[in-house]
Design a protein around this motif. Structure first.
Motif, PDB file in Angstrom:
ATOM      1  N   LEU A   6       0.840  -1.190   0.000  1.00  0.00           N
ATOM      2  CA  LEU A   6       0.000   0.000   0.000  1.00  0.00           C
ATOM      3  C   LEU A   6       0.879   1.247   0.000  1.00  0.00           C
ATOM      4  O   LEU A   6       2.025   1.213   0.458  1.00  0.00           O
ATOM      5  N   HIS A   7       0.332   2.363  -0.474  1.00  0.00           N
ATOM      6  CA  HIS A   7       1.148   3.565  -0.674  1.00  0.00           C
ATOM      7  C   HIS A   7       0.470   4.789  -0.069  1.00  0.00           C
ATOM      8  O   HIS A   7      -0.742   4.977  -0.214  1.00  0.00           O
ATOM      9  N   ASP A   8       1.245   5.609   0.613  1.00  0.00           N
ATOM     10  CA  ASP A   8       0.780   6.908   1.081  1.00  0.00           C
ATOM     11  C   ASP A   8       1.398   7.974   0.193  1.00  0.00           C
ATOM     12  O   ASP A   8       2.621   8.173   0.233  1.00  0.00           O
ATOM     13  N   PRO A   9       0.607   8.679  -0.633  1.00  0.00           N
ATOM     14  CA  PRO A   9       1.182   9.618  -1.598  1.00  0.00           C
ATOM     15  C   PRO A   9       1.815  10.853  -0.972  1.00  0.00           C
ATOM     16  O   PRO A   9       2.676  11.479  -1.585  1.00  0.00           O
ATOM     17  N   VAL A  10       1.414  11.223   0.247  1.00  0.00           N
ATOM     18  CA  VAL A  10       1.966  12.424   0.875  1.00  0.00           C
ATOM     19  C   VAL A  10       3.412  12.195   1.308  1.00  0.00           C
ATOM     20  O   VAL A  10       4.300  13.002   1.028  1.00  0.00           O
ATOM     21  N   SER A  11       3.668  11.097   1.987  1.00  0.00           N
ATOM     22  CA  SER A  11       5.019  10.817   2.491  1.00  0.00           C
ATOM     23  C   SER A  11       5.773   9.802   1.650  1.00  0.00           C
ATOM     24  O   SER A  11       6.911   9.472   1.956  1.00  0.00           O
ATOM     25  N   SER A  12       5.146   9.296   0.582  1.00  0.00           N
ATOM     26  CA  SER A  12       5.735   8.249  -0.267  1.00  0.00           C
ATOM     27  C   SER A  12       6.125   7.015   0.545  1.00  0.00           C
ATOM     28  O   SER A  12       7.106   6.342   0.257  1.00  0.00           O
ATOM     29  N   THR A  13       5.327   6.728   1.558  1.00  0.00           N
ATOM     30  CA  THR A  13       5.567   5.566   2.413  1.00  0.00           C
ATOM     31  C   THR A  13       4.868   4.337   1.862  1.00  0.00           C
ATOM     32  O   THR A  13       3.719   4.402   1.429  1.00  0.00           O
ATOM     33  N   TYR A  14       5.554   3.195   1.900  1.00  0.00           N
ATOM     34  CA  TYR A  14       4.936   1.910   1.592  1.00  0.00           C
ATOM     35  C   TYR A  14       4.563   1.207   2.891  1.00  0.00           C
ATOM     36  O   TYR A  14       5.374   1.110   3.819  1.00  0.00           O
ATOM     37  N   THR A  15       3.341   0.723   2.934  1.00  0.00           N
ATOM     38  CA  THR A  15       2.848  -0.110   4.026  1.00  0.00           C
ATOM     39  C   THR A  15       2.606  -1.498   3.469  1.00  0.00           C
ATOM     40  O   THR A  15       2.110  -1.643   2.347  1.00  0.00           O
ATOM     41  N   TYR A  16       2.950  -2.512   4.239  1.00  0.00           N
ATOM     42  CA  TYR A  16       2.827  -3.891   3.770  1.00  0.00           C
ATOM     43  C   TYR A  16       1.926  -4.694   4.700  1.00  0.00           C
ATOM     44  O   TYR A  16       2.074  -4.621   5.929  1.00  0.00           O
ATOM     45  N   VAL A  17       1.029  -5.454   4.102  1.00  0.00           N
ATOM     46  CA  VAL A  17       0.187  -6.393   4.839  1.00  0.00           C
ATOM     47  C   VAL A  17       0.552  -7.793   4.381  1.00  0.00           C
ATOM     48  O   VAL A  17       0.526  -8.099   3.184  1.00  0.00           O
ATOM     49  N   LEU A  18       0.914  -8.637   5.330  1.00  0.00           N
ATOM     50  CA  LEU A  18       1.254 -10.031   5.057  1.00  0.00           C
ATOM     51  C   LEU A  18       0.372 -10.905   5.922  1.00  0.00           C
ATOM     52  O   LEU A  18       0.161 -10.615   7.106  1.00  0.00           O
ATOM     53  N   ALA A  19      -0.151 -11.982   5.338  1.00  0.00           N
ATOM     54  CA  ALA A  19      -1.020 -12.868   6.103  1.00  0.00           C
ATOM     55  C   ALA A  19      -0.862 -14.307   5.646  1.00  0.00           C
ATOM     56  O   ALA A  19      -0.613 -14.581   4.470  1.00  0.00           O
ATOM     57  N   ASP A  20      -1.019 -15.203   6.592  1.00  0.00           N
ATOM     58  CA  ASP A  20      -1.057 -16.631   6.296  1.00  0.00           C
ATOM     59  C   ASP A  20      -2.415 -16.942   5.681  1.00  0.00           C
ATOM     60  O   ASP A  20      -3.464 -16.641   6.270  1.00  0.00           O
ATOM     61  N   VAL A  27       0.286  -9.583   9.738  1.00  0.00           N
ATOM     62  CA  VAL A  27       1.077  -8.476  10.266  1.00  0.00           C
ATOM     63  C   VAL A  27       0.942  -7.310   9.293  1.00  0.00           C
ATOM     64  O   VAL A  27       0.703  -7.498   8.100  1.00  0.00           O
ATOM     65  N   ILE A  28       1.090  -6.113   9.816  1.00  0.00           N
ATOM     66  CA  ILE A  28       1.163  -4.924   8.979  1.00  0.00           C
ATOM     67  C   ILE A  28       2.470  -4.217   9.305  1.00  0.00           C
ATOM     68  O   ILE A  28       2.829  -4.076  10.478  1.00  0.00           O
ATOM     69  N   ILE A  29       3.194  -3.814   8.280  1.00  0.00           N
ATOM     70  CA  ILE A  29       4.511  -3.201   8.444  1.00  0.00           C
ATOM     71  C   ILE A  29       4.445  -1.743   8.016  1.00  0.00           C
ATOM     72  O   ILE A  29       4.000  -1.430   6.913  1.00  0.00           O
ATOM     73  N   ASP A  30       4.894  -0.846   8.889  1.00  0.00           N
ATOM     74  CA  ASP A  30       5.016   0.593   8.607  1.00  0.00           C
ATOM     75  C   ASP A  30       3.702   1.221   8.154  1.00  0.00           C
ATOM     76  O   ASP A  30       3.579   1.802   7.068  1.00  0.00           O
ATOM     77  N   SER A  31       2.688   1.122   8.996  1.00  0.00           N
ATOM     78  CA  SER A  31       1.413   1.766   8.704  1.00  0.00           C
ATOM     79  C   SER A  31       1.522   3.277   8.909  1.00  0.00           C
ATOM     80  O   SER A  31       2.401   3.764   9.608  1.00  0.00           O
ATOM     81  N   VAL A  32       0.603   4.019   8.275  1.00  0.00           N
ATOM     82  CA  VAL A  32       0.597   5.484   8.318  1.00  0.00           C
ATOM     83  C   VAL A  32      -0.686   5.959   8.991  1.00  0.00           C
ATOM     84  O   VAL A  32      -1.784   5.494   8.647  1.00  0.00           O
ATOM     85  N   PHE A  33      -0.558   6.875   9.931  1.00  0.00           N
ATOM     86  CA  PHE A  33      -1.686   7.354  10.737  1.00  0.00           C
ATOM     87  C   PHE A  33      -2.854   7.788   9.859  1.00  0.00           C
ATOM     88  O   PHE A  33      -3.996   7.375  10.069  1.00  0.00           O
ATOM     89  N   GLU A  34      -2.576   8.620   8.859  1.00  0.00           N
ATOM     90  CA  GLU A  34      -3.642   9.173   8.020  1.00  0.00           C
ATOM     91  C   GLU A  34      -4.289   8.129   7.109  1.00  0.00           C
ATOM     92  O   GLU A  34      -5.367   8.364   6.564  1.00  0.00           O
ATOM     93  N   GLN A  35      -3.637   6.992   6.932  1.00  0.00           N
ATOM     94  CA  GLN A  35      -4.181   5.925   6.084  1.00  0.00           C
ATOM     95  C   GLN A  35      -4.825   4.805   6.896  1.00  0.00           C
ATOM     96  O   GLN A  35      -5.145   3.739   6.359  1.00  0.00           O
TER      97      GLN A  35
END
Length: 357
Positions: A6-20, A27-35
Motif C-alpha cells: 500500500l502507498h501513502d502519496p503524501v510521504s511516499s511511504t509503503y505499508t505492507y500487509v502479510l497474512a497466512d 502483520v502490517i509493516i510501517d502503517s501510516v496514521f492518516e491511512q
C-alpha cells in the motif's frame, strides 16, 4: 501467503500487509496514521486476524498508525529495542522471530539511518522489508536522528546483501514510483553501495547528499516515539453522527440496522429509478426521498442538509457513487447504506409501500 503493498502519496511511504492464507493471521509493516481507515478496511474485508503492527524504525516523515491498529484490532506493536520508543508491546533485537500462521519474519538489526532500524526477513528468504536502510537504488539518509553512514554500509553489506540474490527487497519509501527490487540488482546497480563501492565511497556519497530537512520531523518523531498515540488518546472517527466505516475503496458506509433504529435522525435518499421503488420484492424504506442517480447532480438543491444523508439503491453500488457526488458537492454528513435494499430485506428491516418524494 496474502501480500499487499500500500502507498501513502503524501510521504511516499509503503505499508505492507502479510497474512497466512490458511489461518488469516497477519502483520502490517510501517502503517501510516492518516491511512488508518483504508488499511483497517483492507484487514476487515480480507477477514484477517491482525496479530502485529510492525515498525522498521522510528520514522521522521510520517506518524505511524501502529497505535490505531492496536485500538482497532487488539494487535501487538513491534519495534526495535534500540529505537527509544515507548508504548510498544514487543521490543525486538537481532535474531528474534515474529510468527503469523505458518510464516515467520526474522529480525536483522540494520542501524545507520537510525539506531533502531531493523530489516524483517521472511523465513524462506524470499522477501525482506528494509525500511529506510536500503532503498531501491538508494539508501536512507544519515544526517540526523543517530545517522551513521559507516554503520549503514556494514548493515547493508553484512545483513542485507548476504541474503539470496533473488530475495525481493521492499523499502519503506520510494519517491519515483518504484515498488520492489532484489538483492542482486542492488548489489550490482545501487549507485551508493553497489558494485565495487567500499566504506569510504559510501560515506563520502552519503555525507554530501545535501537533502532538505523532512517537513514533518518535528511532529513525526515525538509521535512515533509514542508509537503513534495522539496526545489526547482519541481514535479519529470518519463521522460523529453514526457508526460510519470507510471501505478499502474509500466509500463511507453505515449499517442498515443502525439506520432502521435511528430512522428519524437521518434523511434517506433512494437513487433508484421510480419504478424500482414499486418493486414488490425489495420495496422501499419508509419516508425516502427519490432522486435517480442520473438526475442527482442537477437536483442537489433538493437534498436537505439538516440531517445526515444515507444514500440507498438496490445493491449499494449506485448509491455509493451518489455518496461520492454529495461529498464532492459539500455534504460532510453522508454515508452509503451497506448492501442497499438487498441487505435491508435480508435483515427483515421495516419498509413501506408509500413513496414520499
Amino acid at each position: 501467503m496474502i501480500f499487499r503493498q500500500l502507498h501513502d502519496p503524501v510521504s511516499s511511504t509503503y505499508t505492507y500487509v502479510l497474512a497466512d492464507a490458511a489461518s488469516k493471521q497477519a502483520v502490517i509493516i510501517d502503517s501510516v496514521f492518516e491511512q488508518h481507515a483504508r488499511d483497517a478496511a483492507l484487514v476487515r474485508e480480507l477477514g484477517l486476524d491482525l496479530r502485529y503492527a510492525v515498525e522498521t524504525h522510528v520514522h521522521a516523515d510520517h506518524v505511524t498508525g501502529a497505535w490505531l491498529m492496536k485500538q482497532a484490532f487488539g494487535c501487538e506493536i513491534v519495534i526495535s529495542k534500540h529505537g527509544g520508543a515507548e508504548g510498544a508491546d514487543v521490543y525486538v533485537d537481532e535474531g528474534d522471530v515474529i510468527r503469523f500462521g505458518h510464516h515467520t519474519l526474522e529480525v536483522r538489526t540494520t542501524p545507520g539511518h537510525t539506531d533502531g532500524c531493523v530489516t524483517y526477513v521472511m523465513g524462506d528468504r524470499s522477501m525482506a522489508f528494509t525500511g529506510d536502510t536500503l532503498m531501491i537504488r538508494g539508501a536512507g539518509r544519515t544526517d540526523f536522528q543517530q545517522g551513521d553512514a559507516a554503520k549503514m554500509f556494514h548493515s547493508i553489506r553484512d545483513k542485507i546483501f548476504s541474503l539470496p540474490d533473488e530475495c525481493l527487497l521492499y523499502p519503506a519509501h520510494d519517491y519515483q514510483g518504484r515498488t520492489v527490487t532484489t538483492v542482486a540488482e542492488e548489489r550490482a546497480f545501487n549507485p551508493r553501495v553497489g558494485g565495487e563501492a567500499n566504506e569510504g565511497d559510501f560515506v563520502g556519497y552519503m555525507e554530501n547528499l545535501g537533502l532538505p530537512h523532512p517537513k514533518k520531523i518535528d511532529a513525526a518523531v515525538p509521535a512515533n516515539l509514542k508509537v503513534g498515540r495522539p496526545d489526547d488518546g482519541e481514535v479519529p472517527q470518519p463521522a460523529t453522527w453514526g457508526p460510519v466505516v470507510q471501505t478499502f475503496s474509500g466509500i463511507l458506509e453505515i449499517d442498515p440496522e443502525w439506520v432502521a433504529q435511528h430512522r428519524d435522525a437521518v434523511h434517506v435518499l433512494d437513487v433508484r429509478e421510480p419504478e424500482e421503488l414499486e418493486d414488490a420484492q425489495l420495496g422501499k424504506i419508509d419516508g425516502v426521498q427519490n432522486i435517480p442517480i442520473d438526475h442527482l447532480r442537477d437536483r442537489l438543491e433538493d437534498v436537505p442538509k439538516d440531517k445526515p444523508v444515507v444514500t440507498v439503491c438496490r445493491s449499494g453500488r449506485r448509491s455509493a457513487q451518489a455518496m461520492v457526488i454529495l461529498r464532492k458537492a459539500g455534504w460532510t454528513d453522508v454515508a452509503n447504506l451497506t448492501g442497499g435494499m438487498i441487505r435491508w430485506n435480508d435483515r427483515a428491516l421495516p419498509k413501506t409501500a408509500r413513496q414520499d418524494a
